[in-house]
Design a protein around this motif. Structure first.
Motif, PDB file in Angstrom:
ATOM      1  N   LEU A   1       0.842  -1.195   0.000  1.00 13.79           N
ATOM      2  CA  LEU A   1       0.000   0.000   0.000  1.00 13.79           C
ATOM      3  C   LEU A   1       0.879   1.248   0.000  1.00 13.79           C
ATOM      4  CD1 LEU A   1      -2.633  -1.060   2.650  1.00 13.79           C
ATOM      5  CD2 LEU A   1      -2.908  -1.004   0.169  1.00 13.79           C
ATOM      6  N   PRO A   2       0.437   2.312  -0.637  1.00 17.76           N
ATOM      7  CA  PRO A   2       1.222   3.556  -0.595  1.00 17.76           C
ATOM      8  C   PRO A   2       1.192   4.135   0.817  1.00 17.76           C
ATOM      9  CG  PRO A   2      -0.872   3.928  -1.674  1.00 17.76           C
ATOM     10  CD  PRO A   2      -0.767   2.449  -1.433  1.00 17.76           C
ATOM     11  N   PRO A   3       2.173   4.963   1.176  1.00 18.30           N
ATOM     12  CA  PRO A   3       2.166   5.538   2.532  1.00 18.30           C
ATOM     13  C   PRO A   3       0.957   6.450   2.726  1.00 18.30           C
ATOM     14  CG  PRO A   3       3.891   6.506   1.178  1.00 18.30           C
ATOM     15  CD  PRO A   3       3.309   5.374   0.384  1.00 18.30           C
ATOM     16  N   ASP A   4       0.543   6.562   3.962  1.00 21.79           N
ATOM     17  CA  ASP A   4      -0.596   7.407   4.271  1.00 21.79           C
ATOM     18  C   ASP A   4      -0.281   8.866   3.953  1.00 21.79           C
ATOM     19  OD1 ASP A   4      -2.053   5.283   5.151  1.00 21.79           O
ATOM     20  OD2 ASP A   4      -1.486   5.541   7.258  1.00 21.79           O
ATOM     21  N   GLU A   5      -1.279   9.610   3.487  1.00 26.43           N
ATOM     22  CA  GLU A   5      -1.070  11.015   3.143  1.00 26.43           C
ATOM     23  C   GLU A   5      -0.794  11.840   4.393  1.00 26.43           C
ATOM     24  OE1 GLU A   5      -4.091  12.684   0.698  1.00 26.43           O
ATOM     25  OE2 GLU A   5      -4.092  10.991  -0.674  1.00 26.43           O
ATOM     26  N   GLU A   6      -1.418  11.501   5.503  1.00 20.25           N
ATOM     27  CA  GLU A   6      -1.211  12.260   6.746  1.00 20.25           C
ATOM     28  C   GLU A   6       0.233  12.173   7.197  1.00 20.25           C
ATOM     29  OE1 GLU A   6      -3.997  10.926   9.612  1.00 20.25           O
ATOM     30  OE2 GLU A   6      -5.731  11.390   8.359  1.00 20.25           O
ATOM     31  N   LYS A   7       0.824  11.008   7.109  1.00 19.57           N
ATOM     32  CA  LYS A   7       2.213  10.834   7.529  1.00 19.57           C
ATOM     33  C   LYS A   7       3.158  11.607   6.611  1.00 19.57           C
ATOM     34  CE  LYS A   7       1.724   6.379   9.786  1.00 19.57           C
ATOM     35  NZ  LYS A   7       2.117   4.987   9.775  1.00 19.57           N
ATOM     36  N   SER A   8       2.877  11.602   5.337  1.00 17.84           N
ATOM     37  CA  SER A   8       3.768  12.310   4.412  1.00 17.84           C
ATOM     38  C   SER A   8       3.641  13.829   4.566  1.00 17.84           C
ATOM     39  CB  SER A   8       3.492  11.892   2.971  1.00 17.84           C
ATOM     40  OG  SER A   8       2.167  12.242   2.617  1.00 17.84           O
ATOM     41  N   ARG A   9       2.496  14.329   4.975  1.00 14.96           N
ATOM     42  CA  ARG A   9       2.323  15.768   5.197  1.00 14.96           C
ATOM     43  C   ARG A   9       3.098  16.230   6.432  1.00 14.96           C
ATOM     44  NH1 ARG A   9      -4.177  16.262   4.438  1.00 14.96           N
ATOM     45  NH2 ARG A   9      -4.237  15.657   2.242  1.00 14.96           N
ATOM     46  N   ASP A  10       3.118  15.384   7.471  1.00 14.13           N
ATOM     47  CA  ASP A  10       3.802  15.743   8.699  1.00 14.13           C
ATOM     48  C   ASP A  10       5.308  15.790   8.516  1.00 14.13           C
ATOM     49  OD1 ASP A  10       1.358  15.888   9.911  1.00 14.13           O
ATOM     50  OD2 ASP A  10       1.458  13.878  10.792  1.00 14.13           O
TER      51      ASP A  10
END
Length: 60
Positions: free
Chosen positions: A50-59
């Motif tokens: 699965l691709p990484p979560d968007e929330e984690k990449s924003r942080d």
């Protein structure tokens, strides 16, 4: 056919079914053991990660 002949035929069919079922499970267990010996002990990789979560990449 008499009732005894039909009963004997059904008994033969049941015996063949039981022996076939036992043989199938015996062969399957042997194949599973051989597969277990020949393959690595690691967990197989994910088929489609699965691709990484968007929330984690924003942080980050």
């Amino acid at each position: 056919m008499s009732l005894g002949a039909v009963g004997a035929f059904l008994l033969v069919l049941i015996v063949v079914f039981v022996i076939g079922n036992l043989w199938f499970h015996f062969v399957e267990s042997l194949l599973e053991r051989i597969k277990h010996l020949l393959t690595s002990r690691r967990d197989p990789p994910a088929w489609h990660p699965l691709p990484p979560d968007e929330e984690k990449s924003r942080d980050e």
